[in-house]
Design a protein around this motif. Structure first.
Motif, PDB file in Angstrom:
ATOM      1  N   ALA A  41     -27.365 -65.967  -2.664  1.00  0.00           N
ATOM      2  CA  ALA A  41     -26.127 -64.928  -2.884  1.00  0.00           C
ATOM      3  C   ALA A  41     -27.054 -63.710  -3.417  1.00  0.00           C
ATOM      4  CB  ALA A  41     -25.277 -65.329  -4.017  1.00  0.00           C
ATOM      5  N   GLU A  42     -27.986 -64.023  -4.322  1.00  0.00           N
ATOM      6  CA  GLU A  42     -28.953 -62.622  -4.894  1.00  0.00           C
ATOM      7  C   GLU A  42     -29.449 -62.056  -3.733  1.00  0.00           C
ATOM      8  OE1 GLU A  42     -31.445 -64.771  -7.847  1.00  0.00           O
ATOM      9  OE2 GLU A  42     -29.800 -64.697  -9.254  1.00  0.00           O
ATOM     10  N   SER A  43     -30.008 -62.815  -2.830  1.00  0.00           N
ATOM     11  CA  SER A  43     -30.585 -62.075  -1.511  1.00  0.00           C
ATOM     12  C   SER A  43     -29.582 -61.389  -1.054  1.00  0.00           C
ATOM     13  CB  SER A  43     -31.148 -63.061  -0.582  1.00  0.00           C
ATOM     14  OG  SER A  43     -32.071 -63.745  -1.528  1.00  0.00           O
ATOM     15  N   TYR A  44     -28.588 -61.737  -0.782  1.00  0.00           N
ATOM     16  CA  TYR A  44     -27.299 -60.738   0.078  1.00  0.00           C
ATOM     17  C   TYR A  44     -27.092 -59.582  -0.413  1.00  0.00           C
ATOM     18  CZ  TYR A  44     -26.615 -64.225   3.920  1.00  0.00           C
ATOM     19  OH  TYR A  44     -26.500 -65.033   5.032  1.00  0.00           O
ATOM     20  N   ILE A  45     -27.045 -59.992  -2.154  1.00  0.00           N
ATOM     21  CA  ILE A  45     -26.703 -58.635  -2.778  1.00  0.00           C
ATOM     22  C   ILE A  45     -27.643 -57.663  -2.645  1.00  0.00           C
ATOM     23  CG2 ILE A  45     -26.496 -57.725  -5.312  1.00  0.00           C
ATOM     24  CD1 ILE A  45     -25.208 -60.516  -5.855  1.00  0.00           C
ATOM     25  N   VAL A  46     -29.058 -57.924  -2.685  1.00  0.00           N
ATOM     26  CA  VAL A  46     -30.216 -56.963  -2.258  1.00  0.00           C
ATOM     27  C   VAL A  46     -29.956 -56.445  -1.196  1.00  0.00           C
ATOM     28  CG1 VAL A  46     -32.585 -56.780  -2.026  1.00  0.00           C
ATOM     29  CG2 VAL A  46     -31.840 -58.281  -4.016  1.00  0.00           C
ATOM     30  N   LEU A  47     -29.554 -57.129  -0.054  1.00  0.00           N
ATOM     31  CA  LEU A  47     -29.418 -56.569   1.359  1.00  0.00           C
ATOM     32  C   LEU A  47     -27.968 -55.642   1.250  1.00  0.00           C
ATOM     33  CD1 LEU A  47     -30.409 -59.464   3.470  1.00  0.00           C
ATOM     34  CD2 LEU A  47     -31.720 -57.620   2.932  1.00  0.00           C
ATOM     35  N   GLU A  48     -27.260 -55.771   0.052  1.00  0.00           N
ATOM     36  CA  GLU A  48     -25.799 -55.184   0.032  1.00  0.00           C
ATOM     37  C   GLU A  48     -24.833 -55.686   0.918  1.00  0.00           C
ATOM     38  OE1 GLU A  48     -26.291 -51.062  -0.112  1.00  0.00           O
ATOM     39  OE2 GLU A  48     -27.539 -50.999  -1.804  1.00  0.00           O
ATOM     40  N   ASP A  49     -25.129 -57.023   1.328  1.00  0.00           N
ATOM     41  CA  ASP A  49     -24.151 -57.807   2.226  1.00  0.00           C
ATOM     42  C   ASP A  49     -23.228 -58.513   1.220  1.00  0.00           C
ATOM     43  OD1 ASP A  49     -22.641 -59.019   4.078  1.00  0.00           O
ATOM     44  OD2 ASP A  49     -24.449 -59.881   5.223  1.00  0.00           O
ATOM     45  N   TYR A  50     -22.292 -57.787   0.664  1.00  0.00           N
ATOM     46  CA  TYR A  50     -21.384 -58.407  -0.343  1.00  0.00           C
ATOM     47  C   TYR A  50     -20.424 -59.456   0.209  1.00  0.00           C
ATOM     48  CZ  TYR A  50     -23.263 -54.372  -2.814  1.00  0.00           C
ATOM     49  OH  TYR A  50     -24.145 -53.595  -3.480  1.00  0.00           O
ATOM     50  N   ALA A  51     -20.314 -59.070   1.612  1.00  0.00           N
ATOM     51  CA  ALA A  51     -19.237 -60.127   2.177  1.00  0.00           C
ATOM     52  C   ALA A  51     -19.868 -61.500   2.227  1.00  0.00           C
ATOM     53  CB  ALA A  51     -18.707 -59.442   3.587  1.00  0.00           C
ATOM     54  N   ALA A  52     -21.192 -61.632   2.563  1.00  0.00           N
ATOM     55  CA  ALA A  52     -21.702 -62.944   2.887  1.00  0.00           C
ATOM     56  C   ALA A  52     -21.896 -63.297   1.432  1.00  0.00           C
ATOM     57  CB  ALA A  52     -23.035 -62.539   3.586  1.00  0.00           C
ATOM     58  N   ALA A  53     -22.281 -62.649   0.298  1.00  0.00           N
ATOM     59  CA  ALA A  53     -22.463 -62.914  -0.862  1.00  0.00           C
ATOM     60  C   ALA A  53     -21.594 -63.788  -1.688  1.00  0.00           C
ATOM     61  CB  ALA A  53     -23.079 -61.943  -1.808  1.00  0.00           C
ATOM     62  N   ALA A  54     -20.253 -63.128  -1.329  1.00  0.00           N
ATOM     63  CA  ALA A  54     -18.915 -63.611  -2.133  1.00  0.00           C
ATOM     64  C   ALA A  54     -18.705 -65.281  -1.882  1.00  0.00           C
ATOM     65  CB  ALA A  54     -18.063 -62.698  -1.646  1.00  0.00           C
ATOM     66  N   PRO A  55     -18.647 -65.701  -0.760  1.00  0.00           N
ATOM     67  CA  PRO A  55     -18.347 -67.104  -0.544  1.00  0.00           C
ATOM     68  C   PRO A  55     -19.547 -67.850  -0.975  1.00  0.00           C
ATOM     69  CG  PRO A  55     -18.824 -66.139   1.531  1.00  0.00           C
ATOM     70  CD  PRO A  55     -18.671 -65.043   0.706  1.00  0.00           C
ATOM     71  N   LEU A  56     -20.623 -67.566  -1.134  1.00  0.00           N
ATOM     72  CA  LEU A  56     -21.532 -68.390  -1.768  1.00  0.00           C
ATOM     73  C   LEU A  56     -21.457 -68.344  -3.436  1.00  0.00           C
ATOM     74  CD1 LEU A  56     -24.816 -66.934   0.133  1.00  0.00           C
ATOM     75  CD2 LEU A  56     -23.703 -69.196   0.579  1.00  0.00           C
ATOM     76  N   LEU A  57     -20.825 -67.131  -4.015  1.00  0.00           N
ATOM     77  CA  LEU A  57     -20.639 -66.997  -5.344  1.00  0.00           C
ATOM     78  C   LEU A  57     -19.264 -67.972  -5.726  1.00  0.00           C
ATOM     79  CD1 LEU A  57     -21.693 -63.628  -6.234  1.00  0.00           C
ATOM     80  CD2 LEU A  57     -23.142 -65.625  -7.041  1.00  0.00           C
ATOM     81  N   ALA A  58     -18.701 -67.833  -4.543  1.00  0.00           N
ATOM     82  CA  ALA A  58     -17.164 -68.515  -5.120  1.00  0.00           C
ATOM     83  C   ALA A  58     -17.529 -69.976  -5.175  1.00  0.00           C
ATOM     84  CB  ALA A  58     -16.173 -68.229  -3.805  1.00  0.00           C
ATOM     85  N   ARG A  59     -18.386 -70.628  -4.386  1.00  0.00           N
ATOM     86  CA  ARG A  59     -18.542 -72.038  -4.008  1.00  0.00           C
ATOM     87  C   ARG A  59     -19.529 -72.555  -5.400  1.00  0.00           C
ATOM     88  NH1 ARG A  59     -16.964 -76.584  -4.007  1.00  0.00           N
ATOM     89  NH2 ARG A  59     -18.360 -78.173  -3.418  1.00  0.00           N
TER      90      ARG A  59
END
Length: 224
Positions: A41-59
């Motif tokens: 999730a942190e990696s996706y945030i660095v990439l500013e891909d919040y749509a991909a980070a959100a489900p990981l953080l939700a899980r």
């Protein structure tokens, strides 16, 4: 978890993208691995891909319910411009069994702030009222949350100031009223009044809260 607002160098982004592929592959075989979920999730945030980070953080929040994980998921929704979803995350956490009959004041504040950010001030006030009715917060916190709504609501500055003063008048022994009103006074351009309030807050704050009080004052003084 801090969201990224500035682009990293392309080489770093390329490296992070490769790391994400590795973490996603690992998660397919270990979908409950909280460390891999967090780092992916942190990696996706660095990439500013919040749509991909959100489900990981939700899980991650499902597996490890905590105030920090709630904040992280809500922050990602805010970064994606999904203010209503951020408020929903806090609302669900406040009502969740894991948060207990008296949820953390940080969760209550998070919900109010998220609703305020979405411009839903009336709904925000109704939640503050419900917190009081359900004994989910003490009298001081309820008034401070009410004042917080007014302080964010254009045209309600006087209501905010009056509500902060109500805390001080009714609970003069509690440092929270002085501290909160001091922060508000700094925000509206009354530094002398703010300084007096900060001194009072520091003088009556319990020893285990003095570092917190000093940190809040320092942040207010810096304008952050």
């Amino acid at each position: 978890m801090v969201t990224s607002n500035s682009p990293a160098p392309s080489l770093i982004l390329t490296q992070v993208a490769k790391q994400v592929e590795e973490y996603e592959k690992a998660l397919r075989s270990s979908p409950e691995d909280v460390d891999k979920l967090r780092v992916a999730a942190e990696s996706y945030i660095v990439l500013e891909d919040y749509a991909a980070a959100a489900p990981l953080l939700a899980r991650l929040l499902e597996i490890e319910p905590s105030v920090d994980n709630v904040d992280n998921l809500a922050d990602v929704y805010k970064a994606a411009g999904m203010k209503a979803k951020a408020a929903e995350v806090y609302k669900n956490a406040v009502n969740a069994a894991w948060s207990g009959e008296v949820p953390s004041s940080l969760l209550l504040k998070g919900l109010i702030d998220a609703l305020n950010a979405d411009g839903r001030y009336g709904l925000s006030l109704s939640y503050v009222k419900s917190f009081a009715e359900k004994n989910m917060a003490d009298d001081v916190d309820v008034l401070l949350l009410e004042a917080r709504v007014y302080s964010s609501w254009i045209g309600h500055g006087k209501d905010a100031e009056a509500t902060y003063q109500k805390v001080i008048d009714a609970h003069g022994e509690d440092f929270r009223g002085y501290l909160a009103k001091g922060v508000f006074c700094r925000e509206i351009g009354k530094p002398a009044e703010a300084d007096a309030l900060f001194r009072q807050a520091k003088s009556i704050a319990p020893e285990d809260m003095r570092d917190v009080v000093s940190a809040v004052i320092s942040q207010a003084m810096s304008g952050n």
